[in-house]
Write an enzyme that holds these catalytic residues in place. Structure first.
Site, PDB file in Angstrom:
ATOM      1  N   ASN A   7       2.078  -2.222  -1.922  1.00  0.00           N
ATOM      2  CA  ASN A   7       3.204  -2.064  -2.917  1.00  0.00           C
ATOM      3  C   ASN A   7       4.511  -2.137  -2.396  1.00  0.00           C
ATOM      4  O   ASN A   7       4.634  -0.949  -1.472  1.00  0.00           O
ATOM      5  CB  ASN A   7       2.894  -0.854  -3.613  1.00  0.00           C
ATOM      6  CG  ASN A   7       3.815  -0.457  -4.973  1.00  0.00           C
ATOM      7  OD1 ASN A   7       5.000  -0.568  -4.580  1.00  0.00           O
ATOM      8  ND2 ASN A   7       3.279  -0.054  -6.196  1.00  0.00           N
ATOM      9  N   HIS A  10       9.090   0.961  -2.667  1.00  0.00           N
ATOM     10  CA  HIS A  10       9.770   2.046  -1.968  1.00  0.00           C
ATOM     11  C   HIS A  10      10.909   1.298  -1.181  1.00  0.00           C
ATOM     12  O   HIS A  10      11.788   1.992  -0.769  1.00  0.00           O
ATOM     13  CB  HIS A  10       8.946   2.900  -1.284  1.00  0.00           C
ATOM     14  CG  HIS A  10       8.189   3.786  -2.090  1.00  0.00           C
ATOM     15  ND1 HIS A  10       8.403   4.793  -3.139  1.00  0.00           N
ATOM     16  CD2 HIS A  10       6.697   3.847  -2.288  1.00  0.00           C
ATOM     17  CE1 HIS A  10       7.651   5.122  -3.754  1.00  0.00           C
ATOM     18  NE2 HIS A  10       6.576   4.871  -3.174  1.00  0.00           N
ATOM     19  N   HIS A  43       6.493  -2.979  -9.007  1.00  0.00           N
ATOM     20  CA  HIS A  43       6.455  -2.404 -10.327  1.00  0.00           C
ATOM     21  C   HIS A  43       7.853  -2.595 -10.894  1.00  0.00           C
ATOM     22  O   HIS A  43       8.860  -2.044 -10.607  1.00  0.00           O
ATOM     23  CB  HIS A  43       6.062  -1.060 -10.381  1.00  0.00           C
ATOM     24  CG  HIS A  43       6.054  -0.093 -11.691  1.00  0.00           C
ATOM     25  ND1 HIS A  43       5.710   1.091 -11.574  1.00  0.00           N
ATOM     26  CD2 HIS A  43       6.245  -0.534 -13.014  1.00  0.00           C
ATOM     27  CE1 HIS A  43       5.558   1.633 -12.726  1.00  0.00           C
ATOM     28  NE2 HIS A  43       6.133   0.333 -13.569  1.00  0.00           N
ATOM     29  N   ARG A  45      10.112  -1.254 -13.352  1.00  0.00           N
ATOM     30  CA  ARG A  45      10.093  -0.042 -14.586  1.00  0.00           C
ATOM     31  C   ARG A  45      11.065  -0.481 -15.442  1.00  0.00           C
ATOM     32  O   ARG A  45      11.986  -1.031 -15.147  1.00  0.00           O
ATOM     33  CB  ARG A  45      10.531   1.085 -13.560  1.00  0.00           C
ATOM     34  CG  ARG A  45       9.185   1.668 -12.629  1.00  0.00           C
ATOM     35  CD  ARG A  45       9.652   2.980 -12.190  1.00  0.00           C
ATOM     36  NE  ARG A  45       9.608   3.892 -13.067  1.00  0.00           N
ATOM     37  CZ  ARG A  45       8.533   4.720 -13.330  1.00  0.00           C
ATOM     38  NH1 ARG A  45       7.649   4.667 -12.296  1.00  0.00           N
ATOM     39  NH2 ARG A  45       8.460   5.626 -14.189  1.00  0.00           N
ATOM     40  N   ARG A  49      14.502   1.423 -11.536  1.00  0.00           N
ATOM     41  CA  ARG A  49      15.256   2.421 -10.573  1.00  0.00           C
ATOM     42  C   ARG A  49      14.627   1.908  -9.196  1.00  0.00           C
ATOM     43  O   ARG A  49      15.537   2.231  -8.362  1.00  0.00           O
ATOM     44  CB  ARG A  49      14.517   3.705 -10.609  1.00  0.00           C
ATOM     45  CG  ARG A  49      13.017   3.572 -10.446  1.00  0.00           C
ATOM     46  CD  ARG A  49      12.336   5.101 -10.332  1.00  0.00           C
ATOM     47  NE  ARG A  49      12.447   5.860 -11.562  1.00  0.00           N
ATOM     48  CZ  ARG A  49      11.487   6.822 -11.778  1.00  0.00           C
ATOM     49  NH1 ARG A  49      10.802   7.187 -10.899  1.00  0.00           N
ATOM     50  NH2 ARG A  49      11.455   7.330 -13.105  1.00  0.00           N
ATOM     51  N   GLU A  70       3.331  -4.793 -11.500  1.00  0.00           N
ATOM     52  CA  GLU A  70       2.987  -3.589 -12.286  1.00  0.00           C
ATOM     53  C   GLU A  70       4.158  -3.203 -13.345  1.00  0.00           C
ATOM     54  O   GLU A  70       5.244  -3.731 -13.276  1.00  0.00           O
ATOM     55  CB  GLU A  70       3.023  -2.396 -11.302  1.00  0.00           C
ATOM     56  CG  GLU A  70       1.683  -1.765 -10.931  1.00  0.00           C
ATOM     57  CD  GLU A  70       1.871  -0.668 -10.051  1.00  0.00           C
ATOM     58  OE1 GLU A  70       2.568   0.158 -10.382  1.00  0.00           O
ATOM     59  OE2 GLU A  70       1.443  -0.902  -8.689  1.00  0.00           O
ATOM     60  N   THR A 101       4.102   6.821 -11.090  1.00  0.00           N
ATOM     61  CA  THR A 101       3.435   6.895 -12.285  1.00  0.00           C
ATOM     62  C   THR A 101       2.206   8.087 -12.314  1.00  0.00           C
ATOM     63  O   THR A 101       1.545   8.326 -11.236  1.00  0.00           O
ATOM     64  CB  THR A 101       2.227   5.592 -12.013  1.00  0.00           C
ATOM     65  OG1 THR A 101       3.236   4.526 -11.812  1.00  0.00           O
ATOM     66  CG2 THR A 101       1.557   5.324 -13.306  1.00  0.00           C
ATOM     67  N   GLU A 151      -7.754  -0.719 -12.457  1.00  0.00           N
ATOM     68  CA  GLU A 151      -7.424  -0.139 -11.346  1.00  0.00           C
ATOM     69  C   GLU A 151      -7.450   1.344 -11.307  1.00  0.00           C
ATOM     70  O   GLU A 151      -6.903   2.067 -12.321  1.00  0.00           O
ATOM     71  CB  GLU A 151      -6.042  -0.290 -10.981  1.00  0.00           C
ATOM     72  CG  GLU A 151      -5.529   0.461  -9.613  1.00  0.00           C
ATOM     73  CD  GLU A 151      -3.997   0.078  -9.115  1.00  0.00           C
ATOM     74  OE1 GLU A 151      -3.551  -1.130  -9.489  1.00  0.00           O
ATOM     75  OE2 GLU A 151      -3.469   0.773  -8.580  1.00  0.00           O
ATOM     76  N   HIS A 191      -3.155   4.465  -5.610  1.00  0.00           N
ATOM     77  CA  HIS A 191      -2.192   5.641  -5.918  1.00  0.00           C
ATOM     78  C   HIS A 191      -2.434   6.835  -4.896  1.00  0.00           C
ATOM     79  O   HIS A 191      -3.508   7.499  -4.803  1.00  0.00           O
ATOM     80  CB  HIS A 191      -2.338   6.149  -7.309  1.00  0.00           C
ATOM     81  CG  HIS A 191      -0.992   6.739  -7.684  1.00  0.00           C
ATOM     82  ND1 HIS A 191      -0.505   7.803  -7.170  1.00  0.00           N
ATOM     83  CD2 HIS A 191       0.016   6.341  -8.694  1.00  0.00           C
ATOM     84  CE1 HIS A 191       0.785   8.249  -7.731  1.00  0.00           C
ATOM     85  NE2 HIS A 191       1.060   7.106  -8.422  1.00  0.00           N
TER      86      HIS A 191
HETATM   87  N1  PXP Z   1      -1.017   1.741  -8.117  1.00  0.00           N
HETATM   88  C1  PXP Z   1      -0.240   1.935  -9.128  1.00  0.00           C
HETATM   89  C2  PXP Z   1      -0.796   1.627 -10.438  1.00  0.00           C
HETATM   90  C3  PXP Z   1       0.977   2.510  -8.959  1.00  0.00           C
HETATM   91  O1  PXP Z   1       1.781   3.110  -9.836  1.00  0.00           O
HETATM   92  C4  PXP Z   1       1.118   2.795  -7.638  1.00  0.00           C
HETATM   93  C5  PXP Z   1       2.634   3.584  -7.244  1.00  0.00           C
HETATM   94  O2  PXP Z   1       3.557   3.009  -7.666  1.00  0.00           O
HETATM   95  C6  PXP Z   1       0.627   2.437  -6.698  1.00  0.00           C
HETATM   96  C7  PXP Z   1      -0.656   2.029  -7.041  1.00  0.00           C
HETATM   97  C8  PXP Z   1       0.603   2.964  -5.370  1.00  0.00           C
HETATM   98  O3  PXP Z   1       0.868   4.151  -4.987  1.00  0.00           O
HETATM   99  P1  PXP Z   1       1.150   4.553  -3.487  1.00  0.00           P
HETATM  100  O4  PXP Z   1       2.604   4.427  -3.532  1.00  0.00           O
HETATM  101  O5  PXP Z   1       1.122   6.227  -3.705  1.00  0.00           O
HETATM  102  O6  PXP Z   1       0.519   4.186  -2.564  1.00  0.00           O
END
Ligand code: PXP
Length: 236
Positions: A7, A10, A43, A45, A49, A70, A101, A151, A191
């Site tokens: 992901n 960030h 994602h 959003r 952001r 996402e 999330t 998921e 997550h």
């Molecule tokens: N899966 C989903 C559905 C999420 O919303 C997120 C966070 O954006 C992640 C996975 C990844 O989470 P993390 O950044 O804590 O690894």
């Protein structure tokens, strides 16, 4: 074998902090793929952001593995997704004030709307994953609305403190995973997973893919620090 979806949200968060071009999540996606990522997750959003529309459209062009978009199941996002045509969408609940999330989708409360969204994606040959709490009833509801994947939300497991609660949360993930695989749903999770808590989740029977963002980006920012400082001092 459990595969990894990286992901890159960030990286975009850091870019947005200065409002410029760096660091570019597209470059991060390419590097993640070169290092062996099996998929790229981003994602988009509602409040934009971190990931921007431009990122999603360009990711679709450059990702050579699988793009998992996402998104909240809103009509705006559904329209963008059917235009971009990612490999898969993961539907998540979204609240503007949340830092990330916070919980899984309330699948049982929104069965009709979700079934309609899933049908739209199916018409466009986009796979659909629902981000849900590790709750057997939510797994069953995900099957009813026609999702191809679930998921499981691992945030409760990741936040659990002490051996007993960790084992309890892991147990919930395993129970939900068993029902999902019995129902023929493809099983993903994510997550809050990090370098310490990931092995137990990766070993759950039937686990196909883990989506991990924060821990990987956090480590990348540190393991890359020495080279970044060396490159700067060399120019001075
Ligand atoms: N899966 C989903 C559905 C999420 O919303 C997120 C966070 O954006 C992640 C996975 C990844 O989470 P993390 O950044 O804590 O690894």
């Amino acid at each position: 074998m459990t595969t990894l979806g990286v992901n890159i949200d960030h990286i975009a968060t850091l870019r947005q902090a200065r409002g410029g071009h760096d660091p570019d999540p597209l470059q991060a996606a390419v590097l993640a793929e070169l290092a062996g990522a099996d998929g790229i997750t981003a994602h988009l959003r509602e409040d934009r952001r971190h990931i921007q529309d431009r990122d999603i459209y360009l990711l679709k062009q450059i990702v050579t593995t699988r793009l998992n978009m996402e998104m909240a199941p809103t009509s705006e996002m559904i329209n963008i997704a059917v235009d971009v045509l990612p490999f898969m969408v993961t539907l998540v609940p979204e609240q503007r004030q949340e830092i990330t999330t916070e919980g899984g989708l309330a699948v049982r409360e929104k069965e009709r709307d979700l079934a309609k969204a899933v049908e739209t994606f199916r018409d466009h040959k986009i796979l659909v994953s629902l981000f849900i709490n590790p709750d057997i009833n939510d797994v069953k509801a995900s099957k009813r609305v026609g999702a191809t994947h679930v998921e499981l939300h691992t945030g409760y497991y990741a936040n659990a403190a002490g051996a007993t609660s960790i084992a309890e949360e892991l147990g919930k993930l395993k129970d939900a995973a068993l029902v999902a695989t019995k129902l023929g749903l493809n099983l993903n999770a994510g997550h809050g997973l990090n370098y310490h808590n990931v092995p137990a989740v990766a070993r759950i029977d039937g686990m196909q893919e883990l989506n991990i963002g924060h821990a990987i980006v956090a480590r990348a920012s540190l393991v890359g620090m020495e080279a970044a400082v060396r490159d700067m001092t060399a120019l001075m």
